[in-house]
Design an enzyme around this catalytic site. Structure first.
Site, short mmCIF file in Angstrom:
data_model
loop_
_atom_site.label_atom_id
_atom_site.label_comp_id
_atom_site.label_asym_id
_atom_site.label_seq_id
_atom_site.Cartn_x
_atom_site.Cartn_y
_atom_site.Cartn_z
N VAL A 77 0.83 -1.21 0.00
CA VAL A 77 0.00 0.00 0.00
C VAL A 77 0.85 1.25 0.00
CG1 VAL A 77 -1.88 -1.18 1.19
CG2 VAL A 77 -0.22 0.12 2.52
N ARG A 83 6.82 4.94 -2.47
CA ARG A 83 7.65 3.76 -2.34
C ARG A 83 6.94 2.50 -2.81
NH1 ARG A 83 8.68 -0.05 1.82
NH2 ARG A 83 10.86 -0.64 1.86
N SER A 108 1.92 -14.89 -8.60
CA SER A 108 1.86 -13.73 -7.73
C SER A 108 0.45 -13.22 -7.52
CB SER A 108 2.69 -12.60 -8.33
OG SER A 108 2.51 -11.42 -7.57
#
Length: 150
Positions: A77, A83, A108
């Site tokens: 998040v 980032r 994934s």
């Protein structure tokens, strides 16, 4: 689609991040349950601190030779600094590298929402969404293993 029988059940690993475990665990639980519906019962579960640690754990598991497939789950998040996109991209690049280097299929459910707020509405939405993603992840693993053995 033909699914493995209990006698031919592949051994599968799932690696999940601890961050937002209340959401991530919805995917891993749905993943294991969906595999179980198709007689895949050999699923080993591994926990890592965060998404960034997933590729190394997946690489070690792939190199062990013990798994026919490895899945991963995380919720990356936006924590207020730019980032999250870097982390998600780095994790996915690492997983693809492991898959290509080892020949072990790697899957994934490392997901990055556009916007996530620490509210009940968002948590409820993403918990439900991760159930769906866990089921989809399991079906993709099953389909891939079926193609590889055909």
């Amino acid at each position: 689609m033909t699914h493995p029988t209990p006698q031919t059940s592949p051994r599968i690993a799932v690696v999940a991040a601890n961050w937002h475990a209340d959401i991530v665990d919805q995917a891993t639980d749905a993943f294991v349950a969906t595999l179980g519906e198709h007689a895949v019962t050999e699923v080993d579960f591994f926990r890592v601190p965060g998404a960034f640690e997933i590729p190394l754990k997946v690489q070690r598991l792939a190199n062990s030779g013990e798994y026919e497939a490895i899945a991963s789950c995380a919720f990356v998040v936006n924590g207020g600094i730019y980032r999250h996109e870097f982390v998600a991209s780095t994790v996915l690049d690492g997983l693809m590298r492991v898959q290509l280097d080892t020949g072990v299929p790697v899957f994934s459910a490392v997901l990055t929402p556009w916007n996530f707020h620490e509210s009940d509405d968002h948590r409820d939405f993403f918990r439900a969404h991760f159930v769906t993603k866990g089921r989809e992840l399991a079906r993709t693993v099953l389909q891939t293993l079926e193609v590889e053995t055909a």
